[in-house]
Design a protein around this motif. Sequence first.
Motif, PDB file in Angstrom:
ATOM      1  N   THR A   1       0.831  -1.201   0.000  1.00 42.11           N
ATOM      2  CA  THR A   1       0.000   0.000   0.000  1.00 42.11           C
ATOM      3  C   THR A   1       0.865   1.252   0.000  1.00 42.11           C
ATOM      4  O   THR A   1       0.622   2.202  -0.756  1.00 42.11           O
ATOM      5  CB  THR A   1      -0.942  -0.006   1.216  1.00 42.11           C
ATOM      6  N   TRP A   2       1.899   1.269   0.827  1.00 44.42           N
ATOM      7  CA  TRP A   2       2.797   2.421   0.885  1.00 44.42           C
ATOM      8  C   TRP A   2       3.526   2.624  -0.441  1.00 44.42           C
ATOM      9  O   TRP A   2       3.652   3.756  -0.926  1.00 44.42           O
ATOM     10  CB  TRP A   2       3.790   2.245   2.024  1.00 44.42           C
ATOM     11  N   ASN A   3       3.988   1.559  -1.033  1.00 44.91           N
ATOM     12  CA  ASN A   3       4.687   1.669  -2.317  1.00 44.91           C
ATOM     13  C   ASN A   3       3.770   2.270  -3.382  1.00 44.91           C
ATOM     14  O   ASN A   3       4.208   3.107  -4.194  1.00 44.91           O
ATOM     15  CB  ASN A   3       5.187   0.298  -2.761  1.00 44.91           C
ATOM     16  N   SER A   4       2.516   1.863  -3.390  1.00 48.25           N
ATOM     17  CA  SER A   4       1.561   2.442  -4.340  1.00 48.25           C
ATOM     18  C   SER A   4       1.297   3.907  -4.040  1.00 48.25           C
ATOM     19  O   SER A   4       1.177   4.733  -4.958  1.00 48.25           O
ATOM     20  CB  SER A   4       0.248   1.661  -4.313  1.00 48.25           C
ATOM     21  N   LEU A   5       1.206   4.247  -2.758  1.00 46.51           N
ATOM     22  CA  LEU A   5       0.961   5.644  -2.389  1.00 46.51           C
ATOM     23  C   LEU A   5       2.076   6.561  -2.875  1.00 46.51           C
ATOM     24  O   LEU A   5       1.815   7.604  -3.488  1.00 46.51           O
ATOM     25  CB  LEU A   5       0.801   5.777  -0.868  1.00 46.51           C
ATOM     26  N   ILE A   6       3.312   6.195  -2.611  1.00 47.02           N
ATOM     27  CA  ILE A   6       4.393   7.102  -2.983  1.00 47.02           C
ATOM     28  C   ILE A   6       4.622   7.145  -4.489  1.00 47.02           C
ATOM     29  O   ILE A   6       5.209   8.095  -5.012  1.00 47.02           O
ATOM     30  CB  ILE A   6       5.713   6.774  -2.241  1.00 47.02           C
ATOM     31  N   ASN A   7       4.122   6.121  -5.196  1.00 46.57           N
ATOM     32  CA  ASN A   7       4.258   6.107  -6.655  1.00 46.57           C
ATOM     33  C   ASN A   7       3.005   6.599  -7.373  1.00 46.57           C
ATOM     34  O   ASN A   7       2.938   6.559  -8.608  1.00 46.57           O
ATOM     35  CB  ASN A   7       4.624   4.702  -7.133  1.00 46.57           C
ATOM     36  N   GLY A   8       2.027   7.049  -6.601  1.00 46.37           N
ATOM     37  CA  GLY A   8       0.848   7.649  -7.205  1.00 46.37           C
ATOM     38  C   GLY A   8      -0.029   6.705  -7.988  1.00 46.37           C
ATOM     39  O   GLY A   8      -0.651   7.098  -8.972  1.00 46.37           O
ATOM     40  N   ARG A   9      -0.142   5.442  -7.544  1.00 50.76           N
ATOM     41  CA  ARG A   9      -0.950   4.456  -8.262  1.00 50.76           C
ATOM     42  C   ARG A   9      -2.391   4.457  -7.755  1.00 50.76           C
ATOM     43  O   ARG A   9      -2.632   4.361  -6.557  1.00 50.76           O
ATOM     44  CB  ARG A   9      -0.360   3.054  -8.095  1.00 50.76           C
ATOM     45  N   SER A  10      -3.314   4.517  -8.664  1.00 48.63           N
ATOM     46  CA  SER A  10      -4.726   4.496  -8.296  1.00 48.63           C
ATOM     47  C   SER A  10      -5.260   3.071  -8.270  1.00 48.63           C
ATOM     48  O   SER A  10      -4.898   2.245  -9.109  1.00 48.63           O
ATOM     49  CB  SER A  10      -5.546   5.316  -9.283  1.00 48.63           C
ATOM     50  N   GLY A  11      -6.144   2.795  -7.301  1.00 48.25           N
ATOM     51  CA  GLY A  11      -6.814   1.496  -7.233  1.00 48.25           C
ATOM     52  C   GLY A  11      -8.290   1.595  -7.568  1.00 48.25           C
ATOM     53  O   GLY A  11      -9.046   0.658  -7.328  1.00 48.25           O
ATOM     54  N   VAL A  12      -8.701   2.731  -8.121  1.00 46.00           N
ATOM     55  CA  VAL A  12     -10.112   2.934  -8.453  1.00 46.00           C
ATOM     56  C   VAL A  12     -10.416   2.306  -9.810  1.00 46.00           C
ATOM     57  O   VAL A  12      -9.661   2.488 -10.770  1.00 46.00           O
ATOM     58  CB  VAL A  12     -10.461   4.434  -8.471  1.00 46.00           C
ATOM     59  N   GLY A  13     -11.508   1.571  -9.883  1.00 48.63           N
ATOM     60  CA  GLY A  13     -11.910   0.930 -11.132  1.00 48.63           C
ATOM     61  C   GLY A  13     -13.409   0.750 -11.173  1.00 48.63           C
ATOM     62  O   GLY A  13     -14.149   1.346 -10.374  1.00 48.63           O
ATOM     63  N   HIS A  14     -13.880  -0.083 -12.075  1.00 43.97           N
ATOM     64  CA  HIS A  14     -15.317  -0.317 -12.205  1.00 43.97           C
ATOM     65  C   HIS A  14     -15.812  -1.289 -11.133  1.00 43.97           C
ATOM     66  O   HIS A  14     -15.127  -2.246 -10.770  1.00 43.97           O
ATOM     67  CB  HIS A  14     -15.641  -0.851 -13.601  1.00 43.97           C
ATOM     68  N   ILE A  15     -16.990  -1.027 -10.636  1.00 39.36           N
ATOM     69  CA  ILE A  15     -17.602  -1.858  -9.598  1.00 39.36           C
ATOM     70  C   ILE A  15     -17.940  -3.240 -10.156  1.00 39.36           C
ATOM     71  O   ILE A  15     -18.525  -3.360 -11.240  1.00 39.36           O
ATOM     72  CB  ILE A  15     -18.871  -1.182  -9.058  1.00 39.36           C
ATOM     73  N   THR A  16     -17.575  -4.261  -9.407  1.00 46.04           N
ATOM     74  CA  THR A  16     -17.883  -5.635  -9.790  1.00 46.04           C
ATOM     75  C   THR A  16     -18.673  -6.373  -8.708  1.00 46.04           C
ATOM     76  O   THR A  16     -18.936  -7.568  -8.834  1.00 46.04           O
ATOM     77  CB  THR A  16     -16.587  -6.416 -10.077  1.00 46.04           C
ATOM     78  N   THR A  17     -19.062  -5.676  -7.664  1.00 46.38           N
ATOM     79  CA  THR A  17     -19.718  -6.325  -6.525  1.00 46.38           C
ATOM     80  C   THR A  17     -21.229  -6.472  -6.709  1.00 46.38           C
ATOM     81  O   THR A  17     -21.885  -7.174  -5.942  1.00 46.38           O
ATOM     82  CB  THR A  17     -19.440  -5.544  -5.233  1.00 46.38           C
ATOM     83  N   PHE A  18     -21.798  -5.811  -7.706  1.00 53.38           N
ATOM     84  CA  PHE A  18     -23.225  -5.947  -7.989  1.00 53.38           C
ATOM     85  C   PHE A  18     -23.496  -5.426  -9.404  1.00 53.38           C
ATOM     86  O   PHE A  18     -22.682  -4.687  -9.967  1.00 53.38           O
ATOM     87  CB  PHE A  18     -24.077  -5.177  -6.965  1.00 53.38           C
ATOM     88  N   PRO A  19     -24.644  -5.790  -9.994  1.00 57.98           N
ATOM     89  CA  PRO A  19     -24.974  -5.310 -11.344  1.00 57.98           C
ATOM     90  C   PRO A  19     -25.156  -3.791 -11.357  1.00 57.98           C
ATOM     91  O   PRO A  19     -25.696  -3.205 -10.415  1.00 57.98           O
ATOM     92  CB  PRO A  19     -26.298  -6.015 -11.668  1.00 57.98           C
ATOM     93  N   LEU A  20     -24.705  -3.156 -12.414  1.00 56.07           N
ATOM     94  CA  LEU A  20     -24.690  -1.700 -12.477  1.00 56.07           C
ATOM     95  C   LEU A  20     -25.841  -1.102 -13.280  1.00 56.07           C
ATOM     96  O   LEU A  20     -25.874   0.114 -13.494  1.00 56.07           O
ATOM     97  CB  LEU A  20     -23.366  -1.232 -13.083  1.00 56.07           C
ATOM     98  N   GLN A  21     -26.787  -1.918 -13.733  1.00 59.19           N
ATOM     99  CA  GLN A  21     -27.878  -1.389 -14.522  1.00 59.19           C
ATOM    100  C   GLN A  21     -28.583  -0.242 -13.807  1.00 59.19           C
ATOM    101  O   GLN A  21     -28.944  -0.355 -12.636  1.00 59.19           O
ATOM    102  CB  GLN A  21     -28.916  -2.485 -14.835  1.00 59.19           C
ATOM    103  N   ASN A  22     -28.765   0.851 -14.521  1.00 56.27           N
ATOM    104  CA  ASN A  22     -29.492   2.037 -14.038  1.00 56.27           C
ATOM    105  C   ASN A  22     -28.814   2.753 -12.877  1.00 56.27           C
ATOM    106  O   ASN A  22     -29.407   3.631 -12.260  1.00 56.27           O
ATOM    107  CB  ASN A  22     -30.935   1.658 -13.628  1.00 56.27           C
ATOM    108  N   GLN A  23     -27.594   2.388 -12.569  1.00 55.58           N
ATOM    109  CA  GLN A  23     -26.842   3.084 -11.521  1.00 55.58           C
ATOM    110  C   GLN A  23     -26.053   4.235 -12.155  1.00 55.58           C
ATOM    111  O   GLN A  23     -25.321   4.024 -13.132  1.00 55.58           O
ATOM    112  CB  GLN A  23     -25.860   2.136 -10.835  1.00 55.58           C
TER     113      GLN A  23
END
Length: 420
Positions: free
Chosen positions: A23-45
């Motif tokens: 986690t620290w290595n990603s923080l100092i290197n500016g890596r994002s962990g944001v992506g598309h939601i896969t935990t539930f269907p996204l229809q109409n969201q």
Amino acid sequence: MKRRVAITGLGAVTPIGNSAPETWNSLINGRSGVGHITTFPLQNQPVHIAGLVKDFDLTTYVPEYRMRRYLSRGAGYGVAAFMQAMADAQIPPGLYQPAEKGVVIGCGVQYPELERMLAMLYQIETTGGKQLPQCAPSDVLIRSHNVGMATMALLGECQGPLIGISTACASSAHAIGEAFRCIQDGDARVMVTGGYDAMTSFIDVLGFTLVGALTSAYNDDPQKASRPFDRDRSGFVLGEGGVVIILEEWESAVSRGAPIYAELVGFASSLNAYRMTDAPPNGDGPIQAMARALKDADLKSEDIDYIVAHGTSTPSNDSCETTAIKAVFGSDAYRLAISSPKSMTGHLTAGSGALNMLAAVYALRDQIIPPTINQDNPDPRLDLNYVPNVAQKRPVRAAMVNAFAFGGTNAALVARQVTN
């Protein structure tokens, strides 16, 4: 006399790493962990993005099914982070009595997954409300915010203070502060603290969307969505994960030759008494928490070099936090480095304060400030050094951690470099 408090262990499961070092290595290197939601269907969201944990296997940390079955997704992250933190602290077995070890964790209630909610609603509808939905007794435990920390206490043989704190986005910061007090006051010699959450379920995403807190402007470019202090910020991004920190009474840690990361020296909390979801424009509540944390640490504004900001990427929070920093630090505000891990992880809600503490502790150790990514278009009203996009190598003697929450509750913590 208050006892000194050492930070001796760190563990983390986050959208940017399944351990504290990752986690620290990603923080100092500016890596994002944001992506598309896969935990539930996204229809109409309208919101399609979140910071999700990746490639995580709870069985690695909790092989016994009977113990694992009662852990929600968020609690699983927390227990895994706990196991990592305990290994990192290297506390010899039997050194502390069970009653000398406690647990204070920030966490929230886990809602049922969408499929389970639909099944329960269907059963009510098809029976005309005459039959209660069938569910396993374990469902109650899975949704409880107590089970994760109770599991940590069981695995760590902790029979001292046990406290669960649920103060929304300030939960884990409050938890660290209360654990700090337990050691200061002599109620324990070791405290397991931090927090976890997984508000990436259908009901959570929908709820925060309806409140108007989440950004929906970057569904096609998720890694650009969380933009703390940027002119084009339009709401926060939900995240999930767990961060756990081991605190020890200073003399005990020193005497056993513990690997001490930093010293925790200050804590304070406050309440805005303003609005449930909006930060006060004058920064009043955060000002009180930050100023009192400095006083509690017996430090002055010129002693702080880094502020790990709450930095949610909402228009009101980032403006309020900047106003508060200027009020507390005066001219020193322009000397400070300020950055927001949420730009990379999204908002870990109950776990976010502990993630900020992780960033502070490693910054003190490595003398480097992680960036606020996506700060591409400066807001002329927010004119401090938010460490835009690239980490800054600079001296860090002491760091402040901020956490502000819905409901108007605030927490501030102060840690400093190891000294004799």
